[in-house]
Design a protein around this motif. Sequence first.
Motif, mmCIF file in Angstrom:
data_model
loop_
_atom_site.group_PDB
_atom_site.id
_atom_site.type_symbol
_atom_site.label_atom_id
_atom_site.label_comp_id
_atom_site.label_asym_id
_atom_site.label_seq_id
_atom_site.Cartn_x
_atom_site.Cartn_y
_atom_site.Cartn_z
ATOM 1 N N TRP A 423 0.813 -1.211 0.000
ATOM 2 C CA TRP A 423 0.000 0.000 0.000
ATOM 3 C C TRP A 423 0.851 1.267 0.000
ATOM 4 C CZ3 TRP A 423 0.632 3.131 4.322
ATOM 5 C CH2 TRP A 423 1.225 2.540 5.440
ATOM 6 N N LEU A 424 2.115 1.145 0.374
ATOM 7 C CA LEU A 424 2.999 2.307 0.374
ATOM 8 C C LEU A 424 3.314 2.802 -1.039
ATOM 9 C CD1 LEU A 424 5.543 1.233 3.149
ATOM 10 C CD2 LEU A 424 3.773 2.987 3.350
ATOM 11 N N CYS A 425 3.022 1.959 -2.054
ATOM 12 C CA CYS A 425 3.310 2.348 -3.441
ATOM 13 C C CYS A 425 2.282 3.335 -4.004
ATOM 14 C CB CYS A 425 3.353 1.107 -4.332
ATOM 15 S SG CYS A 425 4.736 0.007 -4.012
ATOM 16 N N HIS A 426 1.290 3.673 -3.233
ATOM 17 C CA HIS A 426 0.247 4.571 -3.740
ATOM 18 C C HIS A 426 0.878 5.883 -4.209
ATOM 19 C CE1 HIS A 426 -3.404 6.962 -3.971
ATOM 20 N NE2 HIS A 426 -4.098 5.822 -3.888
ATOM 21 N N PRO A 427 0.470 6.366 -5.407
ATOM 22 C CA PRO A 427 1.062 7.610 -5.948
ATOM 23 C C PRO A 427 0.948 8.802 -5.002
ATOM 24 C CG PRO A 427 -0.177 6.467 -7.651
ATOM 25 C CD PRO A 427 -0.451 5.749 -6.372
ATOM 26 N N PRO A 531 10.490 17.076 -1.802
ATOM 27 C CA PRO A 531 9.700 17.040 -0.560
ATOM 28 C C PRO A 531 8.213 17.158 -0.859
ATOM 29 C CG PRO A 531 11.563 18.542 -0.380
ATOM 30 C CD PRO A 531 11.486 18.161 -1.824
ATOM 31 N N GLY A 532 7.403 16.414 -0.115
ATOM 32 C CA GLY A 532 5.961 16.425 -0.299
ATOM 33 C C GLY A 532 5.287 17.449 0.587
ATOM 34 N N PRO A 533 3.969 17.531 0.481
ATOM 35 C CA PRO A 533 3.231 18.533 1.271
ATOM 36 C C PRO A 533 3.049 18.136 2.729
ATOM 37 C CG PRO A 533 1.727 17.262 -0.084
ATOM 38 C CD PRO A 533 3.107 16.817 -0.472
ATOM 39 N N HIS A 534 3.344 16.874 3.063
ATOM 40 C CA HIS A 534 3.104 16.396 4.425
ATOM 41 C C HIS A 534 4.435 16.098 5.106
ATOM 42 C CE1 HIS A 534 -1.137 15.956 3.325
ATOM 43 N NE2 HIS A 534 -0.730 15.300 2.227
ATOM 44 N N ARG A 535 4.494 16.391 6.406
ATOM 45 C CA ARG A 535 5.666 16.096 7.221
ATOM 46 C C ARG A 535 5.216 15.186 8.355
ATOM 47 N NH1 ARG A 535 9.642 17.297 4.133
ATOM 48 N NH2 ARG A 535 11.074 17.693 5.882
ATOM 49 N N LEU A 536 5.739 13.962 8.362
ATOM 50 C CA LEU A 536 5.282 12.948 9.317
ATOM 51 C C LEU A 536 6.338 12.748 10.403
ATOM 52 C CD1 LEU A 536 3.930 10.320 6.748
ATOM 53 C CD2 LEU A 536 2.740 12.265 7.756
ATOM 54 N N ASP A 540 1.940 6.532 13.404
ATOM 55 C CA ASP A 540 0.532 6.924 13.527
ATOM 56 C C ASP A 540 0.195 8.017 12.515
ATOM 57 O OD1 ASP A 540 0.107 5.103 15.522
ATOM 58 O OD2 ASP A 540 0.486 6.533 17.156
ATOM 59 N N ASP A 541 1.110 8.969 12.329
ATOM 60 C CA ASP A 541 0.882 10.014 11.332
ATOM 61 C C ASP A 541 0.785 9.420 9.935
ATOM 62 O OD1 ASP A 541 1.031 11.786 13.410
ATOM 63 O OD2 ASP A 541 3.090 12.443 12.981
ATOM 64 N N LEU A 542 1.607 8.404 9.651
ATOM 65 C CA LEU A 542 1.578 7.768 8.336
ATOM 66 C C LEU A 542 0.243 7.076 8.093
ATOM 67 C CD1 LEU A 542 2.943 6.843 5.695
ATOM 68 C CD2 LEU A 542 3.915 4.917 6.975
ATOM 69 N N HIS A 543 -0.232 6.332 9.072
ATOM 70 C CA HIS A 543 -1.503 5.623 8.905
ATOM 71 C C HIS A 543 -2.670 6.605 8.805
ATOM 72 C CE1 HIS A 543 -0.078 1.495 9.266
ATOM 73 N NE2 HIS A 543 0.706 1.864 10.269
ATOM 74 N N ALA A 546 -2.653 7.916 5.319
ATOM 75 C CA ALA A 546 -3.152 6.934 4.358
ATOM 76 C C ALA A 546 -4.669 6.838 4.404
ATOM 77 C CB ALA A 546 -2.517 5.579 4.648
ATOM 78 N N ILE A 547 -5.225 6.841 5.601
ATOM 79 C CA ILE A 547 -6.683 6.748 5.722
ATOM 80 C C ILE A 547 -7.348 7.992 5.144
ATOM 81 C CG2 ILE A 547 -8.572 6.666 7.386
ATOM 82 C CD1 ILE A 547 -6.753 4.977 9.185
ATOM 83 N N SER A 548 -6.730 9.143 5.347
ATOM 84 C CA SER A 548 -7.343 10.392 4.870
ATOM 85 C C SER A 548 -7.411 10.480 3.351
ATOM 86 C CB SER A 548 -6.571 11.584 5.435
ATOM 87 O OG SER A 548 -5.266 11.625 4.889
ATOM 88 N N ILE A 549 -6.491 9.798 2.680
ATOM 89 C CA ILE A 549 -6.514 9.846 1.211
ATOM 90 C C ILE A 549 -7.083 8.564 0.614
ATOM 91 C CG2 ILE A 549 -4.619 11.481 1.048
ATOM 92 C CD1 ILE A 549 -2.694 9.259 0.616
ATOM 93 N N GLY A 550 -7.681 7.707 1.487
ATOM 94 C CA GLY A 550 -8.410 6.539 0.991
ATOM 95 C C GLY A 550 -7.561 5.319 0.714
#
Length: 561
Positions: A423-427, A531-536, A540-543, A546-550
Motif C-alpha cells: 500500500w505504500l506504493c500509492h502515488p 519534498p511532499g506537502p506532508h511532514r510525518l 501513527d501520522d503515516l496511517h 493513508a486513511i485520509s486519502i483513501g
Amino acid sequence: MGDAEGTRQVLAAKFQAVFPHLDERQRRLVMGAEARSLGHGGIRLVARAAGVRDATVSLGVDEMDAGAEPLGRVRRPGGGRKRAADLDPGLLPALLALVEPDERGDPMSPLRWTTKSTRNLAGELTRQGHRVGADTVGDLLRAEGFSLQGNAKALEGQRHPDRDAQFRYINEQVKAHQDAADPVISVDTKKKELVGQFANAGREWRPGGQPVLVNSHDFPQDSSGKAVPYGIYDIAGNSGWVSVGTDHDTAAFAVESVRRWWNAAGRDEYPQARRLLVTADAGGSNGYRTRAWKAELAALAAETGLEITVCHFPPGTSKWNKIEHRLFSHITMNWRGRPLTSHEVIVQAIAATTTRTGLRVRAELDDSTYETGVTVSGRQMDALPLTRHDWHGDWNYTLRAEPYDQDAGAPDPFDQPSPDLAWLCHPALTGLPAAEWGALTATLMTLHDQQREASLDKRRGHRPRIKAGQGTGRRPVLTLADRLLATILHYRLALPQVAIAALFGVRPETVNKRIRDIRQLLDQAGHTIQPGPHRLASLDDLHQLAISIGITTQPEIKTAC
C-alpha cells in the motif's frame, strides 16, 4: 642325522671354551641346561659333545629341577660402579621435574618448548650440573614407570548433560525401526579430497625403488577439482552407498545422495518399508540446526511416501556414528598409498571396498551443481510437515510423508515491495504515477546489480566465480522496492528512520545503510526526490495520512504498484 651332528659340534666347541673356567657343579648345570633346551635325546647328545657319561648330564638336569640355592654372585658385595642416581641424589628429582605433565619450573627453559627426548633431557640435566647420558636417562625414566606416549583422541569438548541419554534414545529408535523391518541408515560426509597426482597416506606393495611419483606440494590450483564423498551406510544390510560430488557439500547434495541410495538400492532392499530412520552428526550439511536439511528431507518424504525420522548424535560425538568405523575407515584403508588422480579412480576405489564381514559398497559420481547460501525462511519452516519428538526435539524429529506448500517461504520479487507493505506504493505517498514507478525501479535494478558486482569485486579482489545467472539464493532483508519506499518516506515525507525501521521490521542501522545505497543509485539515474506537502513524525501520522486519502493499510489487501 646331519642336524644332530652339527649341534654336537657346536656344543663341543662351546664346552671346550667355557669348561676351563667352571667348577664341576657349574659344568653339570651348564650341561643340564643345554640338555633341557634340546628336549628328547638332549642328554645323550650333550654327553657326547662334552665327553662325559649320560649320568653326569642327568645329574645336572636333576640339580636344576631340584630348585637348589643358586650359586649367587662371585663379586664381593659393594663392588662395581655406583648407579648415577646413587652418586647424585639430586639427579632423579631434577629429571622428574622436567618430565612432569604440569611442566613445573622455569617457564623460560628452552626444553619446555622442545621435544623431550632422552638426548634433550640429558643435555638439560647436564646444563643444571647433573652429568648424565641419554641411555641413563632412559633407564631412570623406565624405572619410574615412564614410557613413550602418543596423543590419545579422547576429549570431546564440552560434554552435554544429555549425551548418554541421547545415545540410549537413538538405540531405542534403531531397534523399533529394525523390528518393523524399516531401514536404518547412518549418513555423513567423508573428508574432501583433491583430485590429481597428490600424495595419499599409507603404503602399498610395489617393486623396490619404484614408488609412485606425486606432486611435492598439495596446492589446490594444481588439482583437477575436488571430490566430496557423501556416504549412506545401511546398518542392518551392512552395505554402503557413496555419492562422489564435484561441487559443494550442501544440504541439497546430502539429501540427493539419500534419494539416489533409496531409488537404486533401498527401495529393492526394503519393499514394504513405510518409515526411514536417519542417524547423523550434529553439524555439517546434515546438522540439526540446518534448516535446508529439514526442507530437503520434507520434499524427499513427500516424494517417496516414507516417514523420515532423524536422530542426531550430540555435539562432539561424531566418532560414534556407525558410518565412520563401518564404512569410511575401510574406504581409507582400501585406497591408501594410491594417488586419487581422477573422479573415476575415486569412484572405482570406493566401489571395490570390501571386508571379511561382507561389506558391500556402491559408488556413483554426482557432477550436479549445488547452490550455496540457500536460506529457508521462518514461513517456509512453519509450512514443513515436521513433528519434533518429546525428547530433545532439536535432535530428534520426523518429517511426515504428506504434501505441503513448498512456496510458502519463497522470497518476494526483488523489484516488488513486501506484500504487507504494498500500500505504500500509492502515488499519493510516492509522488510517482504507476508507470513512472515501474520505470524507476527497472532502472534502479540495473544500477543495483552493477553496484553490487563492483562492491564484491573490490572485496574479493577478483571477478566472481559464480556463473552468470546463478544467484546466491539468500533472501534479501529488504527488497529493492522496499528500500526505495523507505527512501521516499524519509526524504519526501520526513518520516524518521527509527519509525521506518519499525515499519519494515528491521534495525535502524539497516534502514540507514539501505537509504544511503538508494541515494547513490538515484544520483546515477538522475532522479531527485522532491519534498511532499506532508511532514510525518511517527507511524501513527503515516496511517492517518493513508486513511485520509483513501488508502487501505491492512496487510491482506494488496495495492498494486
